[in-house]
Scaffold this active site. Structure first.
Site, mmCIF file in Angstrom:
data_model
loop_
_atom_site.group_PDB
_atom_site.id
_atom_site.type_symbol
_atom_site.label_atom_id
_atom_site.label_comp_id
_atom_site.label_asym_id
_atom_site.label_seq_id
_atom_site.Cartn_x
_atom_site.Cartn_y
_atom_site.Cartn_z
ATOM 1 N N ARG A 1 -13.841 11.359 -0.320
ATOM 2 C CA ARG A 1 -13.747 12.147 0.675
ATOM 3 C C ARG A 1 -14.353 13.635 0.896
ATOM 4 O O ARG A 1 -15.039 13.674 1.715
ATOM 5 C CB ARG A 1 -12.160 12.226 1.339
ATOM 6 C CG ARG A 1 -12.235 12.228 2.744
ATOM 7 C CD ARG A 1 -10.506 12.025 3.226
ATOM 8 N NE ARG A 1 -10.356 10.300 2.922
ATOM 9 C CZ ARG A 1 -9.143 10.350 2.295
ATOM 10 N NH1 ARG A 1 -8.141 11.104 1.910
ATOM 11 N NH2 ARG A 1 -9.098 8.902 1.993
ATOM 12 N N GLY B 1 -9.630 10.336 -2.227
ATOM 13 C CA GLY B 1 -9.760 12.105 -1.992
ATOM 14 C C GLY B 1 -11.045 12.457 -2.455
ATOM 15 O O GLY B 1 -11.864 13.444 -1.766
ATOM 16 N N ASP C 1 0.640 -1.278 -0.053
ATOM 17 C CA ASP C 1 0.058 -0.023 0.224
ATOM 18 C C ASP C 1 1.097 1.230 -0.141
ATOM 19 O O ASP C 1 1.908 1.044 0.251
ATOM 20 C CB ASP C 1 -1.036 -0.041 1.143
ATOM 21 C CG ASP C 1 -1.683 1.362 1.613
ATOM 22 O OD1 ASP C 1 -1.490 1.632 2.498
ATOM 23 O OD2 ASP C 1 -2.370 1.719 0.861
ATOM 24 N N ASP D 1 -0.197 5.088 0.853
ATOM 25 C CA ASP D 1 -0.328 6.183 1.869
ATOM 26 C C ASP D 1 -0.336 5.433 3.111
ATOM 27 O O ASP D 1 -1.316 4.586 3.626
ATOM 28 C CB ASP D 1 -1.664 6.930 1.586
ATOM 29 C CG ASP D 1 -1.552 7.717 0.446
ATOM 30 O OD1 ASP D 1 -2.488 7.404 -0.604
ATOM 31 O OD2 ASP D 1 -0.459 8.544 0.194
HETATM 32 C C1 XBP Z 1 -5.221 6.045 1.001
HETATM 33 C C2 XBP Z 1 -6.179 6.994 0.528
HETATM 34 C C3 XBP Z 1 -6.155 7.960 -0.382
HETATM 35 C C4 XBP Z 1 -5.231 9.196 0.164
HETATM 36 C C5 XBP Z 1 -5.388 10.503 -0.552
HETATM 37 O O1 XBP Z 1 -4.658 5.605 -0.016
HETATM 38 O O2 XBP Z 1 -7.357 6.617 0.886
HETATM 39 O O3 XBP Z 1 -7.399 8.706 -0.946
HETATM 40 O O4 XBP Z 1 -5.742 9.587 1.322
HETATM 41 O O5 XBP Z 1 -4.992 10.453 -1.842
HETATM 42 P P1 XBP Z 1 -3.808 4.149 0.136
HETATM 43 P P2 XBP Z 1 -6.205 10.721 -3.127
HETATM 44 O O6 XBP Z 1 -4.767 3.020 -0.526
HETATM 45 O O7 XBP Z 1 -2.429 4.374 -0.535
HETATM 46 O O8 XBP Z 1 -3.803 3.961 1.703
HETATM 47 O O9 XBP Z 1 -6.325 12.454 -2.903
HETATM 48 O O10 XBP Z 1 -5.225 10.971 -4.473
HETATM 49 O O11 XBP Z 1 -7.159 10.077 -3.318
HETATM 50 MG MG MG Z 2 -2.956 3.316 3.294
#
Ligand code: XBP
Ligand code: MG
Length: 243
Positions: free
Chosen positions: A58, A55, A12, A14
């Protein structure tokens, strides 16, 4: 007990490869200012909002929360507005991370090196966009970062966000490996649920935004990867789910 030897690590991004969410939050807030919106997300609020992956999703979720009587007359216009805010956010985020604003989490670079040397394949399965992945890894690993990852699945290829397993199922199919030969590395409950729905053994590294999440079913829950080598991950993988 898993009898299949470990052949691939699926990362993963973030919260796992790097603690990026503070930078994401700051980028959202900068985009809201650019858009003239009276919204500012602080850490307690953002921690709750992270329960929604993606994002754009969200922003939409929050908009409905702060304006419950929101009547969307023109869906396309609404979607375009959310897209425009998210594009501004992504531009800010890319600049912040591209300038070296976010480092890889402890132990990540060493693990990538060990896996590379051992011939264990690596892949990325993330909710975020290709531009964000590149901004982070070209700074943290180098311009040739992509050569370490045989498969990259992200928001541009897997629009159904975690906890939906789409991003992991597509990663496995492109790796042409069974889930039992792989190990997913995640940081959130949504990520764990997506990986487990794809039958992937999963190790969690928590962070300040996800430490309170329910990680039932994970092979192990670690503070980070600083004390965990490839050999230790292979042993966790071989041991399989805790009874
Ligand atoms: C986590 C997410 C992402 C980020 C924001 O990603 O939910 O939406 O918070 O990025 P991961 P974007 O699966 O890598 O943990 O604004 O590009 O969505
Ligand atoms: Mg993550």
């Amino acid at each position: 007990m898993i009898n299949t030897p470990l052949q691939a690590l699926i990362f993963d991004v973030d919260g796992t490869l790097a603690d990026t969410e503070l930078a994401h939050m700051a980028a959202f807030n900068a985009a809201f200012v650019q858009e003239g919106l009276p919204w500012q997300w602080d850490e307690p609020l953002y921690t709750r909002l992270l329960e929604v992956s993606g994002g754009k999703e969200r922003i939409t979720h929050y908009w409905r929360q702060v304006q419950p009587d929101l009547k969307i007359i023109d869906n396309a216009a609404f979607t375009d507005t959310v897209q425009r805010i998210h594009d501004q956010k992504t531009a800010v985020y890319e600049r912040m991370v591209g300038d070296g604003g976010v480092q890889l989490r402890p132990g990540v670079l060493r693990l990538i090196g060990q896996a590379h040397d051992a011939g264990v394949q690596m892949a990325i399965a993330t909710t975020t966009s290709p531009v964000n992945i590149s901004a982070l890894l070209r700074t943290a690993i180098g311009p040739d970062w992509a050569r370490f990852f045989r498969v990259i699945e992200d928001a541009s290829t897997a629009p159904r966000k975690k906890p939906h397993p789409q991003v992991y199922l597509q990663t496995l199919s492109r790796l042409q490996l069974p889930a039992s030969a792989c190990l997913a590395l995640e940081d959130s409950a949504n990520g764990l649920r997506a990986a487990m729905a794809a039958a992937l053994p999963t190790v969690i590294t928590t962070n300040a935004f996800t430490a309170h999440h329910d990680f039932s079913g994970a092979l192990a829950v670690l503070p980070d990867l600083s004390g965990c080598s490839l050999a230790q991950l292979a042993s966790l993988h071989a041991a399989g789910p805790r009874r």
